[in-house]
Design a protein around this motif. Structure first.
Motif, PDB file in Angstrom:
ATOM      1  N   ARG A   1      -5.937  76.163  71.551  1.00 24.26           N
ATOM      2  CA  ARG A   1      -5.912  77.390  70.775  1.00 24.26           C
ATOM      3  C   ARG A   1      -6.565  77.200  69.415  1.00 24.26           C
ATOM      4  O   ARG A   1      -6.401  76.186  68.748  1.00 24.26           O
ATOM      5  CB  ARG A   1      -4.466  77.866  70.592  1.00 24.26           C
ATOM      6  CG  ARG A   1      -3.792  78.384  71.858  1.00 24.26           C
ATOM      7  CD  ARG A   1      -4.482  79.645  72.390  1.00 24.26           C
ATOM      8  NE  ARG A   1      -4.793  80.565  71.319  1.00 24.26           N
ATOM      9  CZ  ARG A   1      -3.915  81.365  70.725  1.00 24.26           C
ATOM     10  NH1 ARG A   1      -2.640  81.345  71.113  1.00 24.26           N
ATOM     11  NH2 ARG A   1      -4.284  82.179  69.761  1.00 24.26           N
ATOM     12  N   ALA A   2      -7.314  78.213  68.996  1.00 24.71           N
ATOM     13  CA  ALA A   2      -7.911  78.226  67.665  1.00 24.71           C
ATOM     14  C   ALA A   2      -6.861  78.611  66.635  1.00 24.71           C
ATOM     15  O   ALA A   2      -5.836  79.221  66.954  1.00 24.71           O
ATOM     16  CB  ALA A   2      -9.089  79.204  67.626  1.00 24.71           C
TER      17      ALA A   2
ATOM     18  N   ARG B   1     -15.023  82.755  66.915  1.00 21.26           N
ATOM     19  CA  ARG B   1     -14.603  81.491  66.326  1.00 21.26           C
ATOM     20  C   ARG B   1     -15.810  80.755  65.750  1.00 21.26           C
ATOM     21  O   ARG B   1     -16.952  80.963  66.175  1.00 21.26           O
ATOM     22  CB  ARG B   1     -13.932  80.615  67.371  1.00 21.26           C
ATOM     23  CG  ARG B   1     -12.507  80.950  67.786  1.00 21.26           C
ATOM     24  CD  ARG B   1     -12.026  82.330  67.589  1.00 21.26           C
ATOM     25  NE  ARG B   1     -10.630  82.495  68.047  1.00 21.26           N
ATOM     26  CZ  ARG B   1      -9.883  83.546  67.797  1.00 21.26           C
ATOM     27  NH1 ARG B   1     -10.364  84.558  67.094  1.00 21.26           N
ATOM     28  NH2 ARG B   1      -8.649  83.619  68.246  1.00 21.26           N
TER      29      ARG B   1
ATOM     30  N   GLU C   1     -13.150  82.689  72.302  1.00 21.92           N
ATOM     31  CA  GLU C   1     -11.961  81.984  72.777  1.00 21.92           C
ATOM     32  C   GLU C   1     -11.300  82.752  73.907  1.00 21.92           C
ATOM     33  O   GLU C   1     -10.931  83.916  73.744  1.00 21.92           O
ATOM     34  CB  GLU C   1     -10.939  81.786  71.652  1.00 21.92           C
ATOM     35  CG  GLU C   1      -9.665  81.087  72.117  1.00 21.92           C
ATOM     36  CD  GLU C   1      -8.598  80.946  71.045  1.00 21.92           C
ATOM     37  OE1 GLU C   1      -7.505  80.450  71.375  1.00 21.92           O
ATOM     38  OE2 GLU C   1      -8.853  81.339  69.891  1.00 21.92           O
TER      39      GLU C   1
ATOM     40  N   SER D   1     -15.230  75.109  66.153  1.00 26.14           N
ATOM     41  CA  SER D   1     -13.935  75.256  66.806  1.00 26.14           C
ATOM     42  C   SER D   1     -13.815  74.280  67.970  1.00 26.14           C
ATOM     43  O   SER D   1     -14.812  73.966  68.630  1.00 26.14           O
ATOM     44  CB  SER D   1     -13.757  76.681  67.324  1.00 26.14           C
ATOM     45  OG  SER D   1     -13.778  77.610  66.260  1.00 26.14           O
TER      46      SER D   1
ATOM     47  N   ALA E   1      -6.374  77.239  75.892  1.00 29.39           N
ATOM     48  CA  ALA E   1      -7.564  78.060  75.671  1.00 29.39           C
ATOM     49  C   ALA E   1      -8.812  77.209  75.844  1.00 29.39           C
ATOM     50  O   ALA E   1      -8.765  75.974  75.840  1.00 29.39           O
ATOM     51  CB  ALA E   1      -7.536  78.682  74.274  1.00 29.39           C
TER      52      ALA E   1
ATOM     53  N   THR F   1     -13.149  77.584  74.562  1.00 29.90           N
ATOM     54  CA  THR F   1     -14.128  78.390  73.842  1.00 29.90           C
ATOM     55  C   THR F   1     -15.497  78.281  74.497  1.00 29.90           C
ATOM     56  O   THR F   1     -15.837  77.262  75.112  1.00 29.90           O
ATOM     57  CB  THR F   1     -14.233  77.985  72.360  1.00 29.90           C
ATOM     58  OG1 THR F   1     -14.678  76.623  72.260  1.00 29.90           O
ATOM     59  CG2 THR F   1     -12.909  78.168  71.645  1.00 29.90           C
TER      60      THR F   1
END
Length: 206
Positions: free
Chosen positions: A117-118, A108, A61, A112, A74, A76
Motif C-alpha cells: 500500500r502507498a 502515485r 495503485e 512509490s 497492492a 502499482t
C-alpha cells in the motif's frame, strides 16, 4: 454500461457501474459473478488519461482486500495504455477470486513501491476532487449540485443509489492540504463520507 462524461440536463449521473458482491440480492450467488475487465479498464482510463500526459511518470495503485476484508495488499502500475491494461487484469484476477478491489484516485509518485500500500508520502498531485456517498440524501443533493460533477461511478443501487462523483480540476494541484480541505467541504455539503486523505483508495468499477 459505462458512461464517462456529464450530460447536461439529465436527472441521473453518468456512471461506470459496479456490482458489489456483498450487496447483491440473495438469489444471485457470488459464484455467478465475473469481473468486467472492459469496465475496469474504462474506469482507469478516465482516472488517469490526463495524468498520462501531465504527470507521465506517475503510477496507478491497485489494492485488494484479503479474506477478512482488510485492504493491506497492492501493486502499482505505470499510466501508459499497456500498463493500465495490466492493472485492469490484476484487479480482475483478484475480483474473480472474491476480493474487493480498489484504485488509488490520485496518481502515485514514480518512486512509490511496486508492491504494498502507498502512503501520503507517495502522493504529490491531484487531478480531481470527489466524494463517496451512500445515502438517498446525498443522491438528491448531487442532482442539484451547484457545480456539476464531471463523471461518476455507481457502486450499488440496493437499497438506494451509492455514487462516487468526480470533479475534474482545470489544473492539477500540488497543494494537498488545500485539496484535503476541499474534500472535507464537499463531504460536508453533500452529507457524504469523509474521504479526505491524498492516498485514498476507492472501489473500482467492473
Amino acid at each position: 454500461q459505462a458512461h464517462a462524461d456529464q450530460q447536461p440536463g439529465k436527472s441521473y449521473w453518468p456512471a461506470l457501474d459496479l456490482c458489489l458482491h456483498q450487496r447483491l440480492p440473495r438469489l444471485l450467488h457470488v459464484s455467478e459473478l465475473a469481473p468486467d475487465t472492459t469496465i475496469i479498464r474504462a474506469h482507469l482510463e478516465r482516472l488517469f488519461r490526463r495524468a498520462r500526459l501531465e504527470y507521465p511518470n506517475g503510477r496507478c495503485e491497485i489494492a485488494w482486500a484479503d479474506a477478512r476484508g482488510a485492504v493491506n495488499s497492492a501493486e502499482t502500475f505505470g499510466l501508459d495504455p499497456d500498463s493500465l491494461d495490466n492493472a485492469a487484469a490484476c484487479a480482475a484476477r483478484y475480483n474473480a477470486a472474491g476480493r474487493n478491489t480498489y484504485v488509488g484516485v490520485n496518481p502515485r509518485k514514480s518512486t512509490s513501491p511496486p508492491f504494498g500500500r502507498a502512503s501520503a508520502a507517495d502522493v504529490e498531485i491531484a487531478f480531481v476532487q470527489f466524494i463517496d456517498g451512500d445515502t438517498i440524501e446525498t443522491a438528491s443533493l448531487l442532482r442539484m449540485a451547484p457545480v456539476p460533477y464531471s463523471w461518476a461511478v455507481t457502486t450499488g443501487r440496493i437499497p438506494n443509489p451509492r455514487v462516487q462523483p468526480y470533479w475534474e480540476l482545470d489544473e492539477p494541484t500540488r497543494n494537498l492540504p488545500a485539496w484535503s480541505a476541499r474534500q472535507l467541504a464537499l463531504a460536508e455539503f453533500f452529507h457524504a463520507d469523509h474521504v479526505i486523505d491524498p492516498p485514498r483508495i476507492m472501489r473500482l468499477a467492473g
